[in-house]
Structures are given as C-alpha cells and as structure tokens.
Write an enzyme that holds these catalytic residues in place. Structure first.
Site, PDB file in Angstrom:
ATOM      1  N   ASP A   1      24.468   4.860  31.276  1.00 44.21           N
ATOM      2  CA  ASP A   1      23.410   3.876  31.545  1.00 44.21           C
ATOM      3  C   ASP A   1      23.579   3.308  32.959  1.00 44.21           C
ATOM      4  OD1 ASP A   1      21.367   2.068  31.163  1.00 44.21           O
ATOM      5  OD2 ASP A   1      22.274   1.027  29.460  1.00 44.21           O
TER       6      ASP A   1
ATOM      7  N   THR B   1      28.680   8.450  22.002  1.00 45.78           N
ATOM      8  CA  THR B   1      30.083   8.882  21.894  1.00 45.78           C
ATOM      9  C   THR B   1      31.010   8.241  22.930  1.00 45.78           C
ATOM     10  OG1 THR B   1      29.754  10.847  23.259  1.00 45.78           O
ATOM     11  CG2 THR B   1      29.429  11.101  20.891  1.00 45.78           C
TER      12      THR B   1
END
Ligand code: APR
Length: 182
Positions: A42, A126
């Site tokens: 992100d 993850t």
C-alpha cells in the site's frame, strides 16, 4: 523468475518483483477498509503513484473487507489501481477464506467492468494481515482460475510476489491445482 499457465483464453502468470513497476492495465493494492494508506505494498503504491490516488481514495471514503474499489493509477505505468481489502487473519475460522476470495473476485469483476484486459495482484493479506502464505495462495489462485474459466475478457492475470519464498509457495500451489479441478 516466472511461471505461467493458460486457462481458457487467459494467461495466469507468477513473477517475483515489485508490483509498482508493472505495466498491466491495473494493479491491485492490498489496502485497509479506511483506504487510509499504510506500509507494505500500500505504501509503495501510494509513494510511486503520487498524491492523486489518495485524494481519490478520500472521496470514495472506504471499502468493506472482502471487496474492492478502483481509482486511476496516478503517476504509475498502470492506468488504474484497484484497492482490495483482504481480511486480518485470526485462525481461519472467522470468515477469512471467504473474505479473501471476495477481495480477489471483486477486483477481477472491476477489471472486466472497466474494460481492462490485464491485471496484476500482490499477495493480499499475507504481510501485515498475517494470512499464512500457502493457504492464501490456494484461495487466490483458485478464485482466479474459477473466474477466468468460461470467459474471454481477461488476457492476463499476474501475481507479483515480493520474495523468492512467496514466489515458490505460489508456484507449488499453482502446479498442484492447475492440472486438477481447481
Ligand atoms: N510489490 C509486490 N508485493 C509487495 C510489495 C511490492 N512493492 N511490497 C510489499 N509486498 C508484499 C509483502 O511482502 C506481502 O507479501 O505484499 C504482500 C502483502 O503484504 P502487506 O502489504 O502488508 O498487505 P496485507 O497483509 O494485505 O496488509 C494490509 O497493511 O500497510 C497496510 O494499509 C495496509 O492496513 C493495510 C495492511
């Protein structure tokens, strides 16, 4: 480092690399439900794409877990970013597989709905969200294979794995399920 299989008319490929450099029509971000930015992939996408992407995210306001929204790609080579919100992993018995599947599925639907042909995914959930990699790879790959079976719109679905270990886990799972009833 790359592996690919063809399912119907779609190439599914695995590569090791940095998703911010991808030239697919869209890249997928592993976002949070506030679309507030963060670390990991992100942070990398917002840094590389510039502040315009965050401005669009603010206007959208948020996204529920297991879903996704789309913005432009700002300064990225990819024209669009699809912000998908995967689950925080607890123990696997709190709807995590369904939510992870929803995040991939909605991202694929948005790709098709926007007339895009190629899309690249990171390994959603993850990292900071703690989803075990092999289980997440199974959900991710099965969802993509199921989606592209019986349709022709998508040319390429790529997974861009950040480490060699992650790449190898995805490769093992792809080899295991691509020949069988995925
Ligand atoms: N390209 C591809 N993959 C990357 C990159 C990159 N540039 N950077 C990190 N990754 C990988 C990580 O190594 C991990 O395997 O992306 C995977 C997902 O990890 P996270 O980015 O931590 O995403 P996730 O587990 O879904 O957690 C989402 O983290 O930063 C916050 O805002 C984000 O709150 C949200 C949460």
């Amino acid at each position: 480092m790359s592996v690919e299989v063809k399912v119907n008319s779609t190439v599914i490929s695995l590569v090791k690399g940095d998703i911010t450099l991808e030239e697919t029509d869209a890249i997928v971000n592993a976002a949070n439900s506030r679309l507030a930015g963060g670390g990991g992939v992100d942070g990398a996408i917002h840094r590389a794409g510039g502040p315009g992407i965050m401005e669009e995210c603010r206007k959208i306001g948020g996204c529920s877990t297991g879903s996704a929204v789309i913005t432009t790609g700002g300064r990225l080579k990819a024209r669009h970013v699809i912000h998908a919100v995967g689950p925080v992993y607890r123990d696997g018995n709190h709807g995590e597989p369904e939510a992870l599947k929803g995040a991939y599925r909605r991202s694929l639907e948005l790709t098709v709905e926007n007339g895009l042909k190629t899309v690249a995914f990171p390994s959603i959930s993850t990292g900071a969200y703690g989803y075990p990699i092999a289980e997440a790879a199974r959900v991710a790959l099965k969802t993509v294979i199921e989606f592209v079976r019986g349709r022709k719109e998508l040319e390429l679905v790529r997974f861009v794995l950040f480490s060699e270990g992650d790449f190898n886990r995805y490769r093992e799972v792809l080899e295991e399920i691509s020949g069988k009833n995925a």
